[in-house]
Enzyme design. Structure first.
Site, PDB file in Angstrom:
ATOM      1  N   SER A  32       0.817  -1.203   0.000  1.00  0.00           N
ATOM      2  CA  SER A  32       0.000   0.000   0.000  1.00  0.00           C
ATOM      3  C   SER A  32       0.856   1.261   0.000  1.00  0.00           C
ATOM      4  O   SER A  32       0.462   2.285  -0.570  1.00  0.00           O
ATOM      5  CB  SER A  32      -0.942  -0.009   1.204  1.00  0.00           C
ATOM      6  OG  SER A  32      -0.245  -0.272   2.389  1.00  0.00           O
ATOM      7  N   HIS A  80       1.577   3.188   7.671  1.00  0.00           N
ATOM      8  CA  HIS A  80       1.681   3.805   6.349  1.00  0.00           C
ATOM      9  C   HIS A  80       2.350   5.181   6.441  1.00  0.00           C
ATOM     10  O   HIS A  80       2.329   5.827   7.489  1.00  0.00           O
ATOM     11  CB  HIS A  80       0.288   3.932   5.719  1.00  0.00           C
ATOM     12  CG  HIS A  80      -0.395   2.617   5.548  1.00  0.00           C
ATOM     13  ND1 HIS A  80      -1.314   2.144   6.466  1.00  0.00           N
ATOM     14  CD2 HIS A  80      -0.284   1.662   4.589  1.00  0.00           C
ATOM     15  CE1 HIS A  80      -1.743   0.952   6.067  1.00  0.00           C
ATOM     16  NE2 HIS A  80      -1.127   0.633   4.943  1.00  0.00           N
ATOM     17  N   ASP A 131      -0.449   6.413  10.409  1.00  0.00           N
ATOM     18  CA  ASP A 131      -1.248   5.577  11.310  1.00  0.00           C
ATOM     19  C   ASP A 131      -0.400   4.545  12.040  1.00  0.00           C
ATOM     20  O   ASP A 131      -0.909   3.581  12.580  1.00  0.00           O
ATOM     21  CB  ASP A 131      -2.355   4.861  10.527  1.00  0.00           C
ATOM     22  CG  ASP A 131      -1.799   4.009   9.376  1.00  0.00           C
ATOM     23  OD1 ASP A 131      -0.559   3.929   9.240  1.00  0.00           O
ATOM     24  OD2 ASP A 131      -2.601   3.433   8.618  1.00  0.00           O
TER      25      ASP A 131
END
Length: 220
Positions: free
Chosen positions: A1, A176, A173
């Site tokens: 991601s 990420h 977070d």
């Protein structure tokens, strides 16, 4: 991601694309949630033998955050440490088989994990903390060792980010990258890319240099 989202606002991929505009294209082939076990299988679909190796300036490989998830809590994404290293080597060998030399390959280690912030994210989803920074560090060290063994470049995010007294600002977070983390990665990558792209010509002349009375002479 961290790769798939790299073209979002303030993303590291977008920052590199802006620096390289009219010199070369930055292609995003990130897949959120994937690990090296899956990436090894799909790589030949992403970069094929028909891809012109001469036009490939660099390839980045950015895995480890998902591979290093705790097996008991997430067996679907977890990849054992030894297999993770072998998968990275396999991807490097595949790239070399399609004539992308090791000096054009850049490995990126997973970033560090800020456990308290990520635990809050997990709890909000009804889960418990499923990663540990020390474990992520083992995968980062393995990634660095693969780069040494295979002769590729490497950006050791896990180590570089923790040189800051408060590396949490690099993360949105706990896992990420934040805007600051994206800028940091873009800057670190540029240290490796700058020498590789320095000789690239600009695509087509600056508009003031086009002969408006005979544009074909300038553009064709």
């Amino acid at each position: 991601s961290c790769f798939q989202f790299s073209f979002q606002e303030d993303g590291w991929g977008a920052a590199l694309a802006e620096r390289l505009v009219r010199k070369c294209d930055v292609v995003n082939r990130g897949f959120s949630g994937y690990n090296t076990r899956w990436a090894k299988l799909i790589l030949p679909r992403l970069i094929t033998k028909s891809t012109s190796a001469e036009s490939t300036v660099a390839v980045t490989i950015f895995f480890g955050a998902n591979d290093s998830v705790l097996k008991d809590l997430n067996p679907k994404q977890h990849v054992p440490l030894e297999e993770y290293a072998m998968n990275l080597k396999s991807m490097i060998e595949y790239l070399k088989s399609v004539d992308i030399a090791e000096d054009r390959i850049i490995l990126i280690t997973p970033p560090p994990l800020e456990e308290s912030a990520w635990e809050r994210s997990c709890l909000a989803k009804g889960d418990i903390l499923n990663r540990r920074n020390a474990t992520t560090g083992e995968y980062a060290q393995a990634c660095v060792q693969v780069a040494r063994d295979c002769g590729t470049d490497v950006v050791d995010l896990w180590t570089l980010m923790q040189k800051s007294q408060d590396f949490t600002s690099y993360l949105s977070d706990g896992l990420h990258l934040s805007s600051k983390g994206n800028r940091f990665l873009a800057a670190q990558l540029w240290l490796h890319l700058e020498k590789k792209v320095s000789a690239l010509p600009s695509l087509l002349p600056y508009w003031r240099d086009v002969d408006h009375t005979d544009p074909e002479a300038s553009l064709l």
